[in-house]
Design a protein around this motif. Sequence first.
Motif, PDB file in Angstrom:
ATOM      1  N   ALA A 101       0.820  -1.217   0.000  1.00 34.59           N
ATOM      2  CA  ALA A 101       0.000   0.000   0.000  1.00 34.59           C
ATOM      3  C   ALA A 101       0.853   1.266   0.000  1.00 34.59           C
ATOM      4  CB  ALA A 101      -0.944  -0.011   1.199  1.00 34.59           C
ATOM      5  N   THR A 102       1.916   1.282   0.818  1.00 35.90           N
ATOM      6  CA  THR A 102       2.774   2.470   0.844  1.00 35.90           C
ATOM      7  C   THR A 102       3.577   2.579  -0.449  1.00 35.90           C
ATOM      8  OG1 THR A 102       4.453   1.218   2.081  1.00 35.90           O
ATOM      9  CG2 THR A 102       2.919   2.571   3.350  1.00 35.90           C
ATOM     10  N   GLY A 103       3.968   1.421  -1.004  1.00 33.66           N
ATOM     11  CA  GLY A 103       4.696   1.452  -2.272  1.00 33.66           C
ATOM     12  C   GLY A 103       3.857   2.007  -3.405  1.00 33.66           C
ATOM     13  N   MET A 104       2.580   1.628  -3.451  1.00 33.26           N
ATOM     14  CA  MET A 104       1.701   2.175  -4.480  1.00 33.26           C
ATOM     15  C   MET A 104       1.428   3.657  -4.246  1.00 33.26           C
ATOM     16  SD  MET A 104       1.138  -0.002  -6.857  1.00 33.26           S
ATOM     17  CE  MET A 104      -0.167   0.926  -7.701  1.00 33.26           C
ATOM     18  N   ASP A 105       1.420   4.071  -2.997  1.00 32.71           N
ATOM     19  CA  ASP A 105       1.280   5.496  -2.703  1.00 32.71           C
ATOM     20  C   ASP A 105       2.449   6.263  -3.297  1.00 32.71           C
ATOM     21  OD1 ASP A 105       0.103   7.766  -1.610  1.00 32.71           O
ATOM     22  OD2 ASP A 105       0.960   7.464   0.380  1.00 32.71           O
ATOM     23  N   ALA A 106       3.677   5.743  -3.093  1.00 30.56           N
ATOM     24  CA  ALA A 106       4.854   6.394  -3.667  1.00 30.56           C
ATOM     25  C   ALA A 106       4.773   6.431  -5.186  1.00 30.56           C
ATOM     26  CB  ALA A 106       6.127   5.664  -3.219  1.00 30.56           C
ATOM     27  N   LEU A 107       4.339   5.324  -5.786  1.00 29.62           N
ATOM     28  CA  LEU A 107       4.219   5.282  -7.242  1.00 29.62           C
ATOM     29  C   LEU A 107       3.183   6.286  -7.724  1.00 29.62           C
ATOM     30  CD1 LEU A 107       5.016   3.991  -9.934  1.00 29.62           C
ATOM     31  CD2 LEU A 107       3.279   2.230  -9.523  1.00 29.62           C
ATOM     32  N   SER A 108       2.081   6.416  -6.993  1.00 27.39           N
ATOM     33  CA  SER A 108       1.052   7.381  -7.396  1.00 27.39           C
ATOM     34  C   SER A 108       1.589   8.805  -7.379  1.00 27.39           C
ATOM     35  CB  SER A 108      -0.177   7.268  -6.481  1.00 27.39           C
ATOM     36  OG  SER A 108       0.029   7.865  -5.210  1.00 27.39           O
ATOM     37  N   HIS A 109       2.462   9.115  -6.423  1.00 21.82           N
ATOM     38  CA  HIS A 109       3.043  10.462  -6.371  1.00 21.82           C
ATOM     39  C   HIS A 109       3.934  10.718  -7.584  1.00 21.82           C
ATOM     40  CE1 HIS A 109       2.606  10.133  -1.734  1.00 21.82           C
ATOM     41  NE2 HIS A 109       1.465  10.475  -2.318  1.00 21.82           N
ATOM     42  N   CYS A 110       4.737   9.708  -7.939  1.00 18.49           N
ATOM     43  CA  CYS A 110       5.600   9.864  -9.114  1.00 18.49           C
ATOM     44  C   CYS A 110       4.774  10.024 -10.385  1.00 18.49           C
ATOM     45  CB  CYS A 110       6.534   8.662  -9.238  1.00 18.49           C
ATOM     46  SG  CYS A 110       7.759   8.511  -7.922  1.00 18.49           S
ATOM     47  N   ILE A 111       3.746   9.194 -10.541  1.00 23.23           N
ATOM     48  CA  ILE A 111       2.925   9.222 -11.754  1.00 23.23           C
ATOM     49  C   ILE A 111       2.096  10.494 -11.829  1.00 23.23           C
ATOM     50  CG2 ILE A 111       0.945   8.136 -12.874  1.00 23.23           C
ATOM     51  CD1 ILE A 111       2.067   5.431 -11.994  1.00 23.23           C
ATOM     52  N   GLU A 112       1.426  10.847 -10.739  1.00 24.11           N
ATOM     53  CA  GLU A 112       0.554  12.025 -10.785  1.00 24.11           C
ATOM     54  C   GLU A 112       1.367  13.314 -10.872  1.00 24.11           C
ATOM     55  OE1 GLU A 112      -3.616  11.580 -10.124  1.00 24.11           O
ATOM     56  OE2 GLU A 112      -3.020  11.507  -8.001  1.00 24.11           O
ATOM     57  N   GLY A 113       2.547  13.328 -10.214  1.00 24.61           N
ATOM     58  CA  GLY A 113       3.407  14.487 -10.374  1.00 24.61           C
ATOM     59  C   GLY A 113       3.852  14.633 -11.819  1.00 24.61           C
ATOM     60  N   MET A 114       4.215  13.514 -12.447  1.00 20.81           N
ATOM     61  CA  MET A 114       4.653  13.539 -13.843  1.00 20.81           C
ATOM     62  C   MET A 114       3.538  14.011 -14.764  1.00 20.81           C
ATOM     63  SD  MET A 114       7.137  13.031 -15.885  1.00 20.81           S
ATOM     64  CE  MET A 114       7.223  13.073 -17.671  1.00 20.81           C
ATOM     65  N   PHE A 115       2.310  13.574 -14.509  1.00 16.51           N
ATOM     66  CA  PHE A 115       1.183  13.964 -15.357  1.00 16.51           C
ATOM     67  C   PHE A 115       0.703  15.392 -15.111  1.00 16.51           C
ATOM     68  CE2 PHE A 115      -0.198   9.437 -16.417  1.00 16.51           C
ATOM     69  CZ  PHE A 115      -0.137   9.626 -17.782  1.00 16.51           C
ATOM     70  N   SER A 116       1.147  16.006 -14.028  1.00 18.22           N
ATOM     71  CA  SER A 116       0.665  17.341 -13.670  1.00 18.22           C
ATOM     72  C   SER A 116       0.846  18.340 -14.811  1.00 18.22           C
ATOM     73  CB  SER A 116       1.432  17.844 -12.445  1.00 18.22           C
ATOM     74  OG  SER A 116       1.233  19.219 -12.235  1.00 18.22           O
ATOM     75  N   ASN A 117      -0.024  19.338 -14.843  1.00 18.02           N
ATOM     76  CA  ASN A 117       0.101  20.392 -15.857  1.00 18.02           C
ATOM     77  C   ASN A 117       1.078  21.491 -15.434  1.00 18.02           C
ATOM     78  OD1 ASN A 117      -1.404  21.945 -14.002  1.00 18.02           O
ATOM     79  ND2 ASN A 117      -3.334  21.496 -15.036  1.00 18.02           N
ATOM     80  N   ILE A 118       1.762  21.301 -14.316  1.00 18.84           N
ATOM     81  CA  ILE A 118       2.806  22.226 -13.881  1.00 18.84           C
ATOM     82  C   ILE A 118       4.138  21.772 -14.470  1.00 18.84           C
ATOM     83  CG2 ILE A 118       4.101  23.093 -11.897  1.00 18.84           C
ATOM     84  CD1 ILE A 118       1.546  22.817 -10.253  1.00 18.84           C
ATOM     85  N   ASP A 119       4.826  22.671 -15.148  1.00 22.27           N
ATOM     86  CA  ASP A 119       6.076  22.335 -15.831  1.00 22.27           C
ATOM     87  C   ASP A 119       7.253  22.483 -14.870  1.00 22.27           C
ATOM     88  OD1 ASP A 119       7.846  21.720 -17.879  1.00 22.27           O
ATOM     89  OD2 ASP A 119       8.068  23.816 -18.466  1.00 22.27           O
ATOM     90  N   ASN A 120       7.956  21.392 -14.609  1.00 26.75           N
ATOM     91  CA  ASN A 120       9.115  21.430 -13.716  1.00 26.75           C
ATOM     92  C   ASN A 120      10.072  20.310 -14.138  1.00 26.75           C
ATOM     93  OD1 ASN A 120      10.941  21.226 -11.532  1.00 26.75           O
ATOM     94  ND2 ASN A 120       9.434  22.046 -10.115  1.00 26.75           N
ATOM     95  N   PRO A 121      10.948  20.566 -15.111  1.00 27.85           N
ATOM     96  CA  PRO A 121      11.813  19.506 -15.640  1.00 27.85           C
ATOM     97  C   PRO A 121      12.635  18.758 -14.593  1.00 27.85           C
ATOM     98  CG  PRO A 121      11.842  21.395 -17.102  1.00 27.85           C
ATOM     99  CD  PRO A 121      11.093  21.824 -15.882  1.00 27.85           C
ATOM    100  N   PRO A 122      13.253  19.416 -13.583  1.00 27.92           N
ATOM    101  CA  PRO A 122      14.007  18.632 -12.589  1.00 27.92           C
ATOM    102  C   PRO A 122      13.106  17.658 -11.834  1.00 27.92           C
ATOM    103  CG  PRO A 122      14.620  20.952 -12.476  1.00 27.92           C
ATOM    104  CD  PRO A 122      13.417  20.871 -13.360  1.00 27.92           C
ATOM    105  N   ALA A 123      11.922  18.120 -11.457  1.00 28.80           N
ATOM    106  CA  ALA A 123      11.010  17.244 -10.727  1.00 28.80           C
ATOM    107  C   ALA A 123      10.503  16.116 -11.613  1.00 28.80           C
ATOM    108  CB  ALA A 123       9.839  18.051 -10.167  1.00 28.80           C
ATOM    109  N   GLU A 124      10.299  16.380 -12.904  1.00 27.07           N
ATOM    110  CA  GLU A 124       9.876  15.331 -13.831  1.00 27.07           C
ATOM    111  C   GLU A 124      10.929  14.228 -13.924  1.00 27.07           C
ATOM    112  OE1 GLU A 124       8.770  16.794 -17.650  1.00 27.07           O
ATOM    113  OE2 GLU A 124       7.131  18.032 -16.891  1.00 27.07           O
ATOM    114  N   ALA A 125      12.189  14.622 -14.017  1.00 27.05           N
ATOM    115  CA  ALA A 125      13.263  13.627 -14.109  1.00 27.05           C
ATOM    116  C   ALA A 125      13.323  12.768 -12.856  1.00 27.05           C
ATOM    117  CB  ALA A 125      14.598  14.335 -14.337  1.00 27.05           C
ATOM    118  N   ILE A 126      13.152  13.386 -11.712  1.00 25.21           N
ATOM    119  CA  ILE A 126      13.179  12.642 -10.453  1.00 25.21           C
ATOM    120  C   ILE A 126      11.960  11.737 -10.351  1.00 25.21           C
ATOM    121  CG2 ILE A 126      13.004  12.917  -7.952  1.00 25.21           C
ATOM    122  CD1 ILE A 126      14.811  15.418  -8.284  1.00 25.21           C
ATOM    123  N   ALA A 127      10.796  12.220 -10.799  1.00 29.35           N
ATOM    124  CA  ALA A 127       9.581  11.398 -10.776  1.00 29.35           C
ATOM    125  C   ALA A 127       9.751  10.154 -11.641  1.00 29.35           C
ATOM    126  CB  ALA A 127       8.382  12.223 -11.249  1.00 29.35           C
TER     127      ALA A 127
END
Length: 370
Positions: free
Chosen positions: A186-212
Amino acid sequence: MIRFTLQTHVTFGQGAIAEAGAELARLGIANPLLVTDPYLSRLPLVAGLIAALPKATVFADTPENPTESAAETALALYRAKGCDGVIAVGGGSPMDLGKAVALLATHEGGLADYDLTQEGHQPVGPIAPLLVVPTTAGTGTEMGLGCVMILKDGHKAIIDSFNLIPGGVICDPDLTVGLPPRLTAATGMDALSHCIEGMFSNIDNPPAEAIALDGARRICRSLERAVATPGDIEARADMMWGSLAGGYAMLMELGAAHGISVPVGAVHHVHHGALTAAVLGRVVAVNARLAPTKAARLREAMQVPAEQDLGDWIDALCLRIGLTTSLREFGLAEDELPGFAKEAVEGFFNATNPKPLTQDDYLSIMKANW
């Protein structure tokens, strides 16, 4: 405008917990309030940490979903014992509660005054010194600028500020080895959801995208191993890196999966990671059509076969690690779905989805997960 920060001091590695005393000293904390939960306070590693910090005052009554009342009780103890900082040890709940105490220790008023979902909320200034020690690999709270608390009226407040990023983080994969398989999942999927939803966000942030993307890659290659073989320290380290990445990805905010899970969780008080995981696949199926280029980058990082739908792959992963994609298993009644769909449309996270979804969109997602 792009905003990013790497201002948190992270100590990462096996045995890193031994650095707690030095980290407290670096932050200028001589009399810490140690915030944890009843279960963790009895475990040998945490009990050993408490014993190694004789000047620490322990608050071990963090609820599973942290509340304003618990924060006020902890704050009263902080003040009564003359504490000068906070060390939060545990998953997202103790870390959120620790942030809330550190905020209230230096600010007037209550948590509702800083809730960004409310009009006229106050800005968050500097908080009391804060060191966090995550014992799960999922919430990303250790790197995040947010704090989620249930207020006395039942509302789930979201408080966001760069000032809420902890001054120090100790990430020791050994602390996660004892996590039960379901909590690891459950916690692992929570972490994955943060990476995926952050990546899909309409906010442009290339460093954060690479980390996601790096976080999604690590989680997808190691989550099943961590669930199946709890002592696999390489998998545990990957998951802890993935959690850090997810916390950083939240600089881009989140999207529709959290738009659903936050209001539902405020009512039904179920595990946030498991609930978010249940709807993540169907949300990704929608967002992959709205942002195909980002979906392609995620697919590559997650090593999803070209012929497989990305959302279906996520649903299948949930089932393989023992989670569910059925909302009814969380106690939801079918007649509740329209109300939650309305809350999702009006909620904070809809604005940062690739495109804001409609009430019918949310209802369709939830019915697909019914």
